[in-house]
Design an enzyme around this catalytic site. Structure first.
Site, mmCIF file in Angstrom:
data_model
loop_
_atom_site.group_PDB
_atom_site.id
_atom_site.type_symbol
_atom_site.label_atom_id
_atom_site.label_comp_id
_atom_site.label_asym_id
_atom_site.label_seq_id
_atom_site.Cartn_x
_atom_site.Cartn_y
_atom_site.Cartn_z
ATOM 1 N N HIS A 149 -22.794 -12.692 20.069
ATOM 2 C CA HIS A 149 -24.249 -12.925 20.060
ATOM 3 C C HIS A 149 -24.767 -13.149 18.637
ATOM 4 O O HIS A 149 -25.748 -13.870 18.434
ATOM 5 C CB HIS A 149 -24.996 -11.740 20.677
ATOM 6 C CG HIS A 149 -25.101 -11.788 22.167
ATOM 7 N ND1 HIS A 149 -25.636 -12.856 22.845
ATOM 8 C CD2 HIS A 149 -24.759 -10.877 23.124
ATOM 9 C CE1 HIS A 149 -25.612 -12.609 24.159
ATOM 10 N NE2 HIS A 149 -25.077 -11.418 24.355
ATOM 11 N N GLU B 128 -20.671 -8.716 22.008
ATOM 12 C CA GLU B 128 -21.864 -8.470 21.185
ATOM 13 C C GLU B 128 -21.780 -9.189 19.842
ATOM 14 O O GLU B 128 -22.776 -9.754 19.370
ATOM 15 C CB GLU B 128 -22.084 -6.964 20.981
ATOM 16 C CG GLU B 128 -22.275 -6.151 22.261
ATOM 17 C CD GLU B 128 -23.266 -6.750 23.249
ATOM 18 O OE1 GLU B 128 -24.226 -7.413 22.813
ATOM 19 O OE2 GLU B 128 -23.071 -6.579 24.464
ATOM 20 N N CYS C 186 -24.486 -10.383 31.171
ATOM 21 C CA CYS C 186 -25.220 -10.350 29.911
ATOM 22 C C CYS C 186 -26.680 -10.089 30.230
ATOM 23 O O CYS C 186 -27.225 -10.690 31.165
ATOM 24 C CB CYS C 186 -25.053 -11.689 29.205
ATOM 25 S SG CYS C 186 -25.946 -11.797 27.649
HETATM 26 ZN ZN ZN Z 1 -24.732 -10.572 26.158
#
Ligand code: ZN
Length: 184
Positions: free
Chosen positions: A157, A154, A110
């Site tokens: 996130h 993603e 990440c």
């Molecule tokens: Zn990430």
């Protein structure tokens, strides 16, 4: 353009927040952010540009990672067949998923995490994602393999979830045999 200076540290609480929906049609400001997210990911994969600006390579990026708590992601990668999967989306949504799971044999990384973390990250093997592209068009995607994993990473996130939250911390490399290993 975004550079590493725009990234928040791993302990920044913004990475643990649920990001806000982007009002549509998107404002010019939000479109610029979305375009810049994609530009970063593409630039980071261009050896010359990445070297020039000191960009760490990535295949996906979400707005909270650059301190913007809004639902926007960019993914740019080549899948197992060598096909380019490249999407920048407002309000991406996991519409449905397989029961079957998969994981990257090399684990995940990440751009917000600058320390080695080992262990398998179980993901849904196949997913359907909906969202809106920068032109304002509805996008529906069916994804598997690396692309499925990257989109889940993603979208996580946007919900304040980090990839290592999914690792079994008592036994990081223990996943059921039925899970599909994916080589990168
Ligand atoms: Zn990430």
């Amino acid at each position: 353009m975004f550079t590493m200076d725009d990234f928040v540290e791993e302990d920044n609480p913004i990475l643990r927040k649920v990001a806000e929906e982007v009002p549509l049609p998107a404002s010019e400001e939000d479109k610029k952010v979305l375009a810049d997210l994609m530009e970063y990911v593409q630039n980071s994969q261009d050896t010359e540009i990445a070297l020039k600006y000191g960009l760490r390579a990535g295949i996906g990026l979400a707005a909270p990672q650059v301190n913007i708590s809004k639902r926007m992601i960019a993914v740019h990668l080549k899948n197992e067949k060598g096909e380019l999967i490249s999407y920048a989306l407002f309000n991406p949504k996991l519409v449905s998923h397989s029961i079957e799971r998969s994981y990257l044999t090399a684990g995940e990384g990440c751009l917000s995490v600058n320390r080695p973390i080992s262990g398998y990250v179980p993901r849904y093997a196949r997913i359907k994602v909906s969202g809106t592209n920068i032109e304002g068009e509805d996008v529906q995607l069916r994804l598997k393999g690396l692309a499925s994993i990257c989109f889940q990473h993603e979208i996580d996130h946007l919900n304040g979830i980090m990839f290592y939250d999914h690792i079994n911390h008592d036994d990081p490399f223990n996943v059921p045999e039925t899970y599909i290993p994916i080589e990168r």
